[in-house]
Design a protein around this motif. Sequence first.
Motif, PDB file in Angstrom:
ATOM      1  N   CYS A  75       0.831  -1.197   0.000  1.00  0.00           N
ATOM      2  CA  CYS A  75       0.000   0.000   0.000  1.00  0.00           C
ATOM      3  C   CYS A  75       0.868   1.251   0.000  1.00  0.00           C
ATOM      4  O   CYS A  75       1.859   1.339   0.738  1.00  0.00           O
ATOM      5  N   ALA A  76       0.476   2.217  -0.813  1.00  0.00           N
ATOM      6  CA  ALA A  76       1.246   3.461  -0.941  1.00  0.00           C
ATOM      7  C   ALA A  76       0.972   4.349   0.267  1.00  0.00           C
ATOM      8  O   ALA A  76      -0.006   5.087   0.305  1.00  0.00           O
ATOM      9  N   THR A  77       1.850   4.241   1.228  1.00  0.00           N
ATOM     10  CA  THR A  77       1.809   5.109   2.405  1.00  0.00           C
ATOM     11  C   THR A  77       3.079   5.951   2.388  1.00  0.00           C
ATOM     12  O   THR A  77       4.187   5.397   2.445  1.00  0.00           O
ATOM     13  N   ASN A  78       2.932   7.226   2.311  1.00  0.00           N
ATOM     14  CA  ASN A  78       4.082   8.125   2.230  1.00  0.00           C
ATOM     15  C   ASN A  78       4.266   8.856   3.546  1.00  0.00           C
ATOM     16  O   ASN A  78       3.344   9.517   4.038  1.00  0.00           O
ATOM     17  N   SER A  79       5.461   8.703   4.103  1.00  0.00           N
ATOM     18  CA  SER A  79       5.763   9.342   5.389  1.00  0.00           C
ATOM     19  C   SER A  79       7.263   9.300   5.605  1.00  0.00           C
ATOM     20  O   SER A  79       8.003   8.615   4.884  1.00  0.00           O
ATOM     21  N   LEU A  80       7.714  10.008   6.606  1.00  0.00           N
ATOM     22  CA  LEU A  80       9.142   9.995   6.915  1.00  0.00           C
ATOM     23  C   LEU A  80       9.628   8.628   7.394  1.00  0.00           C
ATOM     24  O   LEU A  80      10.732   8.212   7.023  1.00  0.00           O
ATOM     25  N   PRO A  81       8.874   7.884   8.211  1.00  0.00           N
ATOM     26  CA  PRO A  81       9.345   6.541   8.596  1.00  0.00           C
ATOM     27  C   PRO A  81       9.575   5.605   7.417  1.00  0.00           C
ATOM     28  O   PRO A  81      10.275   4.597   7.559  1.00  0.00           O
ATOM     29  N   GLN A  82       9.029   5.923   6.252  1.00  0.00           N
ATOM     30  CA  GLN A  82       9.265   5.071   5.087  1.00  0.00           C
ATOM     31  C   GLN A  82      10.728   5.106   4.653  1.00  0.00           C
ATOM     32  O   GLN A  82      11.194   4.177   3.980  1.00  0.00           O
ATOM     33  N   TYR A  83      11.462   6.150   4.989  1.00  0.00           N
ATOM     34  CA  TYR A  83      12.898   6.166   4.692  1.00  0.00           C
ATOM     35  C   TYR A  83      13.631   5.072   5.470  1.00  0.00           C
ATOM     36  O   TYR A  83      14.755   4.707   5.142  1.00  0.00           O
ATOM     37  N   PHE A  84      12.958   4.554   6.511  1.00  0.00           N
ATOM     38  CA  PHE A  84      13.509   3.465   7.322  1.00  0.00           C
ATOM     39  C   PHE A  84      12.710   2.182   7.107  1.00  0.00           C
ATOM     40  O   PHE A  84      12.783   1.250   7.906  1.00  0.00           O
ATOM     41  N   GLN A  85      11.930   2.152   6.023  1.00  0.00           N
ATOM     42  CA  GLN A  85      11.084   1.008   5.666  1.00  0.00           C
ATOM     43  C   GLN A  85      10.127   0.642   6.807  1.00  0.00           C
ATOM     44  O   GLN A  85       9.801  -0.524   7.024  1.00  0.00           O
ATOM     45  N   ASN A  86       9.711   1.676   7.560  1.00  0.00           N
ATOM     46  CA  ASN A  86       8.770   1.516   8.675  1.00  0.00           C
ATOM     47  C   ASN A  86       9.289   0.522   9.715  1.00  0.00           C
ATOM     48  O   ASN A  86       8.506  -0.154  10.395  1.00  0.00           O
ATOM     49  N   SER A  87      10.610   0.460   9.834  1.00  0.00           N
ATOM     50  CA  SER A  87      11.223  -0.496  10.764  1.00  0.00           C
ATOM     51  C   SER A  87      11.782   0.245  11.968  1.00  0.00           C
ATOM     52  O   SER A  87      12.620   1.147  11.825  1.00  0.00           O
ATOM     53  N   LEU A  88      11.336  -0.162  13.146  1.00  0.00           N
ATOM     54  CA  LEU A  88      11.868   0.431  14.371  1.00  0.00           C
ATOM     55  C   LEU A  88      13.339   0.089  14.541  1.00  0.00           C
ATOM     56  O   LEU A  88      14.131   0.907  15.037  1.00  0.00           O
ATOM     57  N   ASP A  89      13.738  -1.104  14.123  1.00  0.00           N
ATOM     58  CA  ASP A  89      15.146  -1.486  14.210  1.00  0.00           C
ATOM     59  C   ASP A  89      16.012  -0.569  13.347  1.00  0.00           C
ATOM     60  O   ASP A  89      17.116  -0.183  13.749  1.00  0.00           O
ATOM     61  N   ASN A  90      15.514  -0.230  12.168  1.00  0.00           N
ATOM     62  CA  ASN A  90      16.280   0.667  11.304  1.00  0.00           C
ATOM     63  C   ASN A  90      16.396   2.064  11.902  1.00  0.00           C
ATOM     64  O   ASN A  90      17.424   2.735  11.775  1.00  0.00           O
ATOM     65  N   ILE A  91      15.349   2.520  12.564  1.00  0.00           N
ATOM     66  CA  ILE A  91      15.401   3.848  13.194  1.00  0.00           C
ATOM     67  C   ILE A  91      16.404   3.842  14.349  1.00  0.00           C
ATOM     68  O   ILE A  91      17.138   4.818  14.567  1.00  0.00           O
ATOM     69  N   ASN A  92      16.462   2.741  15.077  1.00  0.00           N
ATOM     70  CA  ASN A  92      17.371   2.651  16.232  1.00  0.00           C
ATOM     71  C   ASN A  92      18.792   2.263  15.837  1.00  0.00           C
ATOM     72  O   ASN A  92      19.700   2.273  16.679  1.00  0.00           O
ATOM     73  N   ALA A  93      18.995   1.903  14.581  1.00  0.00           N
ATOM     74  CA  ALA A  93      20.320   1.439  14.163  1.00  0.00           C
ATOM     75  C   ALA A  93      21.364   2.536  14.309  1.00  0.00           C
ATOM     76  O   ALA A  93      21.090   3.714  14.069  1.00  0.00           O
ATOM     77  N   LYS A  94      22.569   2.138  14.704  1.00  0.00           N
ATOM     78  CA  LYS A  94      23.705   3.058  14.799  1.00  0.00           C
ATOM     79  C   LYS A  94      24.977   2.247  14.618  1.00  0.00           C
ATOM     80  O   LYS A  94      25.024   1.048  14.905  1.00  0.00           O
ATOM     81  N   VAL A  95      26.014   2.896  14.142  1.00  0.00           N
ATOM     82  CA  VAL A  95      27.270   2.209  13.904  1.00  0.00           C
ATOM     83  C   VAL A  95      28.391   3.228  13.921  1.00  0.00           C
ATOM     84  O   VAL A  95      28.181   4.401  13.585  1.00  0.00           O
ATOM     85  N   ASN A  96      29.562   2.781  14.379  1.00  0.00           N
ATOM     86  CA  ASN A  96      30.733   3.658  14.317  1.00  0.00           C
ATOM     87  C   ASN A  96      31.300   3.636  12.906  1.00  0.00           C
ATOM     88  O   ASN A  96      31.407   2.584  12.271  1.00  0.00           O
ATOM     89  N   MET A  97      31.681   4.791  12.432  1.00  0.00           N
ATOM     90  CA  MET A  97      32.174   4.921  11.066  1.00  0.00           C
ATOM     91  C   MET A  97      33.389   5.832  11.058  1.00  0.00           C
ATOM     92  O   MET A  97      33.443   6.837  11.789  1.00  0.00           O
ATOM     93  N   THR A  98      34.349   5.473  10.245  1.00  0.00           N
ATOM     94  CA  THR A  98      35.572   6.277  10.128  1.00  0.00           C
ATOM     95  C   THR A  98      35.591   6.970   8.785  1.00  0.00           C
ATOM     96  O   THR A  98      35.383   6.344   7.746  1.00  0.00           O
TER      97      THR A  98
END
Length: 1357
Positions: free
Chosen positions: A504-527
């Motif tokens: 279903c075509a639902t457009n929102s900002l959480p869609q940038y994270f595929q509506n995944s709470l895990d993706n929103i909480n994801a973090k990683v160290n980067m150099t």
Amino acid sequence: MVHVTSLVVFLTCMVLSEAQHEPGYCAFYEECGTNPLIDKPLIPAIVPCLNYSRARLVTGSHYTQLKKVCPILDRGKKNTYACCSTQQLTSLDKSLALSKAVLNRCPSCAENFAHLHCINTCSPNQSQTVKITKVMNLTDDSNVTREVVVGYQAFLSDTFADGSFQSCKNVRIPATGGFAISTMCGRYGAKLCTAQRWYDFQGDSSNGLAPLDINFRLIKEGYTEGLPEGVIPYNGRALKCNETTPSGGQVCSCLDCQESCPSIPPPPLPPGPFRLLGTDGFLVISIILLCLLIFAFLLYLFVSYWVMSKKRDDEKKGKRKANGKDQNSNEVTQRLIDPSEVTCADRNSLAAQAFLSSWFRHWGILMATYPLTVLLLSAAVVAVFAAGLKSIELTTDPVELWSAPDSRARQEKKFHDTYFDPFFRTNQLILTAPNRKGYIYDSLLFGPQNFSGIISKDLIIQLLELQTQIQNIEFWSEDLNRTASLKDVCFAPLNPNNVSLTDCATNSLPQYFQNSLDNINAKVNMTELGVTKEVDWRDHLIYCLNSPLSFKDITDLGMSCMADYGAPVFSFLAVGGYTNDDFTNAEALILTFSLNNYARTNTKFKVAMQWETEFLKIVQKYQKNPANNFTFAYMAERSLEDEINRTTSEDIPIFMISYAVIFLYISVALGEYTSWKRILVDSKFLVGLGGILVVGCSVLTSMGFYSWIGIPSSLVILQVVPFLVLAVGADNIFIFVLEYQRDARRPEEKREEQIGRVLGNVAPSMLLCSLSESICFFLGALSTMPAVKTFALYAALAVLMDFILQMTAFVALLSLDARRQDNNRCELLCCVTVSTQRPNKPNEGFLLPLMRKYYAPVLLSRYSRILVMLVFIFMLCGSVFLMFNVTVGLDQELAMPKGSYMLDYFQFLYKYFEVGVPVYFVTKRGFNFTTVEGMNSVCSSAGCDEFSLTQKIQYATNDPDLSYLAIPANSWVDDFIDWLNPGSKCCRMYTTGQNTGSFCPATETDNRCRRRCMPIPLNGVLRPSVEKFNRFLPDFLGNRPDLQCPKGGLGAYDKAVVRDASGEIIASRFMAYHTPLTNSQEFTAALLKSRELAYNITMGMRKVNGTSPDFEVFPYTVTNVFYEQYLTIVPEGLFNISLCLLPTFVVCCLLLGLDLRSGLLNLATIIMIVVDTVGVMTLWSIDYNAVALINLVTAVGISVEFVSHMTRSFALSTKPSHVERAMEATANMGSAVVAGVAMTNLPGILVLAFAKAQLIQIFFFRLNLIITLLGLAHGLIFLPVLLSYFGPDVNKAVLLQLQQEKAKVSQELETGSHMRHVYDNLSYEDIEIKPEPDSNAVTAASGPSTIIEKEERSDRF
């Protein structure tokens, strides 16, 4: 496949080998496996082996492949050297195919892009332009460890780099209307992209596309400082976008290359305001009109004064003996009329009055004699007609109300909705967090970034929770006979057949994270550049907002930006209220659920409506939740219709109170109160109630009749028609009842005869008004607007039935009430009688003596009349000026009641939304898209016509303030051609298996699909043959876009092309976007401009060979049906009002015996009322629209009540002078008009001020108040003065008859006869017949010197 078996510590910034930067040497060669540093790449990240060696001579198939992939390096069969193997060429070809899918539409850009990567990968002088910076040991499956290159520097001259960038920066993606560069520049997007940033993105391995890190260094020409020894920055020649390519590619189109655009004159500016003499032209015209009218009036006064002075001088000199004159040189005494002086017109007028009076007298006697029978028959007729109400249809759909079925917009909507799905149903929330403070986030990759308070993790999670709750809505559907959910009705563009919730075509900002709470909480160290820092949701969001088409961000999070349903979410659909693309500083979040828009006859339409009801319940409950941290506005597709209906139902009590106030006033005002003892006898409560019932029955009869014949009603009719008929009906009731009360029963006269005689006196005037109004409204039904047309039909029949019922049922009711009153019975207690007898004398009431003694003499004094004329002339000219400045339109907010959630939504929409509504340019049958000429006249890529369909739309977007177009149209033709391009993997055919020869999607492996659909074109311009066009178009439309083939048509175009059984394209559409439109004036202007553009396109495409002469392109926007009316509403309104004015003149002339002057004065006054009404509308901020037009048509009807009674009373008066006749009409008829129209309307109108609906407050309270007050002012102030100056002369036929009657009376008096006078005079006053010294005077015979005849009646009309 090579697997990573060991990983050695990075050898960054070390001496990697003893390699030198020399011509003819390679820095790396051959493939050595996949890059172990890249996790989950979008394509295999194959890296080369470190290999400092001489460039290899390429021969045979190696040479052939090099010539195909990198023709820029071809130096001949035996003289071509390169630093890449066949495997590297194969990988390079696959990698370039991804970019060519979007860049091939501009050949020079595609070649420049390939040029650079061919130099880096295959140049025989590779070591001179490349410096290895990162290598590592990689052990393959054979346990062989080799050094692989995972990073290097590439040195380019800034001239070549910038030239390449300039050739690509304007290349478009037709499906979105955006720039291809926006997908290739990371977070910077198209607007902030530069050559350096473009190359940085290409060399960033974290984007999932680059197999290793490439640090592009752009060096100014001639600058050598800091360069490694032996390094020579590559300085090849970059092709300009308006150049042909060496391989035969055509110049890029104007859409992709500004340098290719032809010289186009700027669009004409909209016409400026009308000006004369350097100022507002309408003001000048109004001033000139004012001066002319005042001059004409003053000239008239001067001539009148001169004539009067001349006659006085003649009298003094004895030249001519004259009667006394007033200030207008009107005769003040009646001279003896000779029969030869009576004109045909005078005789016609007298005959008409005599006939009508006689006919209505006999009719009144009949009705009053059999009152119960008449009432029963009237009730039966009303019941028969009212029975039709059982099949009444109420039109609530705004489209059906305000857009004519045969209007252009309705026809276009019908065509669009027939061949394409109707525009999807929008259910939307716009959320803000005004109390949240913003902050600055120091990103490792993007530097310091401003984040508004609403772009915070906890609020995004809350938004996701709300979104999930809405997505999980379930309810029982009677239509489906099962539990229904979002997936049953949602718009699923990429999987329309087997829909799941994630489709279903639902457009929102959480869609940038595929509506995944895990993706929103994801973090990683980067150099990055030696700095190690944590990256999280904010880095991902920054990237996605600027590059929503990306399948992988450039952070180590490696997440996609695509929504879970597979399409991109453009920034303007996720956030709002930002400036200069500063997306993270946006003030609002946007959440949109799109549903399929089914036809109202489809069972799923009700399911969609049910889902929206549940949606509103959840949102409203969430808004009341104290834990909610958002301030937000919301709407469902059904909200507009719901709120309009709710408004009506909630304001019904207001209308009921209004009618109750009117009823109470009528009941009290109709009574004749002679003493406190008779108050219950003389009251007219039941008569007033009967009058109201007559009005109600006339409305019911009208509604029932039209229901019988299938003409639907509307809520506007229910609100306005009773009000109008009540105004008209109350006036007639007052005129009739007051005339009866002011009349004294003659000796030997029965009650029924008195009622008949009174009816004979007043009914012609009632007929004049009712017939004028009814014909007026019947002619108003010629309007093309459904709401105006049905209102006019209902109002016309209701007014006519009201008159008929007044002539029947109300006369009978008054007869019964008169019988009760004669018997001294109380009204509500019929068995109770009082002893006090009713005096048998006229009851003049309160208003009549007041107006006769004070108002009329003051108004019609010499200086008052001059002042009144000057004031009303000024009002007219001022209103003419204001009329030309009235605002045309109706903003949709006004249709909402105060406090409606939709008002908040409109406010948020206009404040935070950054793009307007979509507009489709729709083509009809009759154009051949399959020919080369046909494709070229539509497309906008290389080889297309300069003035093709899509190119003209692009030109229009260059001036958005004038064209109201913001984003160019997508083009299925362009993307279809790009999809066919053999340079991409999109269109291939199976070469093995049972599907051999059929279409092979890009997701299939290369070894199964080695054959391209199209060969490489010889002239560089790819165009399919008719056979291949028809063969592969269905495959294109059904191909789901993905990384390997972003040009697939599923979702973007599968509903945009309609073919018949033979394969002919009978309809197609190209979608662009309007600029943000905030009011009806902008919507109307946008409609007009898009139609002008579509007409221009149509004319151009008709010139293509084989095109049907009736082929057409038209613009379609979902709002067009509402705003089209404003393109023609001014001439439409003039036409309707003119038609309504016509019968007021004709009927007045006919019923007054062809009295043209009375008809013209009557017409002029009504026109002044309408003009002044429109002028005051401008002052009181009332827009002109269909609702206002209905009220203006009503204004004509009500103005007839204010004006026509007075005009007729004056025309039939026999007073000696114009001024006296005006005084008599003002006193006698003016008092009835004030009591019957003004005082009936005003209380009811004032109650409407308390209505919740803004539409009612503005267009019913304000506008009706203006109409009533202006009608009262013109009818009781201006018209008497106008008649006193320019009114018709006394009817000589009436005077002759009067003289004959008086002579007869005198003879009877001489013989002792006391017969009462039988001629009905037009005055309430006593008529004094005095002997005059003039021999021509009418004198009495012997007897008293003065004969005074007391008239029992008050008005004879």
